[in-house]
Scaffold this active site. Structure first.
Site, PDB file in Angstrom:
ATOM      1  CG  ASP A  30      -2.062   0.913   1.159  1.00  0.00           C
ATOM      2  OD1 ASP A  30      -1.826   2.123   0.924  1.00  0.00           O
ATOM      3  OD2 ASP A  30      -3.211   0.467   1.328  1.00  0.00           O
ATOM      4  CB  ILE A  31       1.273   4.267  -2.198  1.00  0.00           C
ATOM      5  CG1 ILE A  31      -0.160   4.410  -2.651  1.00  0.00           C
ATOM      6  CG2 ILE A  31       2.179   3.763  -3.285  1.00  0.00           C
ATOM      7  CD1 ILE A  31      -0.320   5.521  -3.689  1.00  0.00           C
ATOM      8  CD  GLN A  93     -14.872  -0.862  -1.638  1.00  0.00           C
ATOM      9  OE1 GLN A  93     -16.068  -0.931  -1.343  1.00  0.00           O
ATOM     10  NE2 GLN A  93     -14.307  -1.676  -2.504  1.00  0.00           N
ATOM     11  CG  HIS A  99      -8.800  -3.469  -1.562  1.00  0.00           C
ATOM     12  ND1 HIS A  99      -9.792  -2.792  -2.227  1.00  0.00           N
ATOM     13  CD2 HIS A  99      -8.502  -2.711  -0.485  1.00  0.00           C
ATOM     14  CE1 HIS A  99     -10.078  -1.670  -1.584  1.00  0.00           C
ATOM     15  NE2 HIS A  99      -9.309  -1.608  -0.505  1.00  0.00           N
ATOM     16  CG  PHE A 100      -8.926  -9.517   1.947  1.00  0.00           C
ATOM     17  CD1 PHE A 100      -9.589  -9.755   3.148  1.00  0.00           C
ATOM     18  CD2 PHE A 100      -9.466 -10.035   0.780  1.00  0.00           C
ATOM     19  CE1 PHE A 100     -10.761 -10.499   3.184  1.00  0.00           C
ATOM     20  CE2 PHE A 100     -10.641 -10.781   0.805  1.00  0.00           C
ATOM     21  CZ  PHE A 100     -11.285 -11.011   2.007  1.00  0.00           C
ATOM     22  CG  HIS A 101      -6.439  -2.796   3.749  1.00  0.00           C
ATOM     23  ND1 HIS A 101      -5.801  -1.614   3.485  1.00  0.00           N
ATOM     24  CD2 HIS A 101      -7.693  -2.666   3.230  1.00  0.00           C
ATOM     25  CE1 HIS A 101      -6.618  -0.791   2.842  1.00  0.00           C
ATOM     26  NE2 HIS A 101      -7.782  -1.407   2.669  1.00  0.00           N
TER      27      HIS A 101
HETATM   28  P1  5GP Z   1      -9.726   1.126   0.924  1.00  0.00           P
HETATM   29  O1  5GP Z   1      -9.789   2.428   1.674  1.00  0.00           O
HETATM   30  O2  5GP Z   1     -10.489   1.194  -0.372  1.00  0.00           O
HETATM   31  O3  5GP Z   1     -10.074  -0.078   1.752  1.00  0.00           O
HETATM   32  O4  5GP Z   1      -8.200   0.921   0.578  1.00  0.00           O
HETATM   33  C1  5GP Z   1      -7.616   1.369  -0.594  1.00  0.00           C
HETATM   34  C2  5GP Z   1      -6.134   1.398  -0.332  1.00  0.00           C
HETATM   35  O5  5GP Z   1      -5.468   1.548  -1.553  1.00  0.00           O
HETATM   36  C3  5GP Z   1      -5.686   2.555   0.570  1.00  0.00           C
HETATM   37  O6  5GP Z   1      -5.075   2.049   1.731  1.00  0.00           O
HETATM   38  C4  5GP Z   1      -4.719   3.348  -0.306  1.00  0.00           C
HETATM   39  O7  5GP Z   1      -3.615   3.813   0.400  1.00  0.00           O
HETATM   40  C5  5GP Z   1      -4.320   2.327  -1.359  1.00  0.00           C
HETATM   41  N1  5GP Z   1      -3.998   2.920  -2.638  1.00  0.00           N
HETATM   42  C6  5GP Z   1      -4.693   3.880  -3.305  1.00  0.00           C
HETATM   43  N2  5GP Z   1      -4.099   4.157  -4.483  1.00  0.00           N
HETATM   44  C7  5GP Z   1      -3.006   3.360  -4.543  1.00  0.00           C
HETATM   45  C8  5GP Z   1      -1.987   3.191  -5.543  1.00  0.00           C
HETATM   46  O8  5GP Z   1      -1.973   3.838  -6.589  1.00  0.00           O
HETATM   47  N3  5GP Z   1      -1.033   2.279  -5.271  1.00  0.00           N
HETATM   48  C9  5GP Z   1      -1.014   1.547  -4.115  1.00  0.00           C
HETATM   49  N4  5GP Z   1      -0.019   0.683  -3.953  1.00  0.00           N
HETATM   50  N5  5GP Z   1      -1.967   1.667  -3.174  1.00  0.00           N
HETATM   51  C10 5GP Z   1      -2.949   2.568  -3.383  1.00  0.00           C
END
Ligand code: 5GP
Ligand code: ZN
Length: 135
Positions: A30-31, A93, A99-101
């Site tokens: 994750d970035i 989200q 996706h899973f973290h």
């Molecule tokens: P969500 O909030 O949808 O559960 O998680 C999305 C995740 O994707 C976030 O933790 C965010 O930091 C990560 N993310 C968003 N854009 C990018 C990207 O371009 N590259 C990577 N590696 N992670 C991303």
């Protein structure tokens, strides 16, 4: 689907620090990580939210998640981890592709949920990705 950041990463149209891939799933760092080694596991198929996934696809994906969690634990030498999976903007989200973290946690360090774009020193993200790949 064309606007989906994760589809672009999966297709190689956007860069990522990949740690694993097979024909069904890809994992990358994750970035904006909560902790070092924060990894996302993403199915290759574009599905917005978990309830839309076919059960057999989800079964396969969660097996990959377990596999990657083992590798992450070994690579970053964490004591545990959070498994996080958000569905819908109301749940936090931000990327509408399932996706899973995997969020590594360390004994003695308080659990926090703050994204941090500056957590890694230069080169450290790639070094951790290499370690996870190798584990
Ligand atoms: P969500 O909030 O949808 O559960 O998680 C999305 C995740 O994707 C976030 O933790 C965010 O930091 C990560 N993310 C968003 N854009 C990018 C990207 O371009 N590259 C990577 N590696 N992670 C991303
Ligand atoms: Zn997508």
């Amino acid at each position: 689907m064309n606007d989906c950041i994760f589809c672009k990463i999966l297709n190689g149209d956007l860069p990522s620090a990949r740690v694993y891939e097979d024909d069904a799933a890809v994992a990358f760092l994750d970035i904006f990580p909560f902790t070092k080694g924060h990894t996302l596991v993403v199915p290759r198929e574009h599905v917005g939210m978990l309830p839309e996934m076919a059960p057999e696809h989800l079964a396969r994906l969660i097996t990959v998640v377990q596999n990657i969690a083992r590798r992450v634990m070994k690579a970053v030498e964490c004591d545990g981890f959070n498994l996080l999976q958000n569905n819908g903007p109301c749940a936090g989200q931000t990327v509408s592709h399932v996706h899973f973290h995997i969020v590594p946690r360390f004994n003695g360090t308080p659990v926090q949920w703050t994204p941090n774009a500056n957590l890694y020193a230069p080169g450290e993200m790639d070094a951790i990705a290499r370690k996870i790949r190798a584990s």
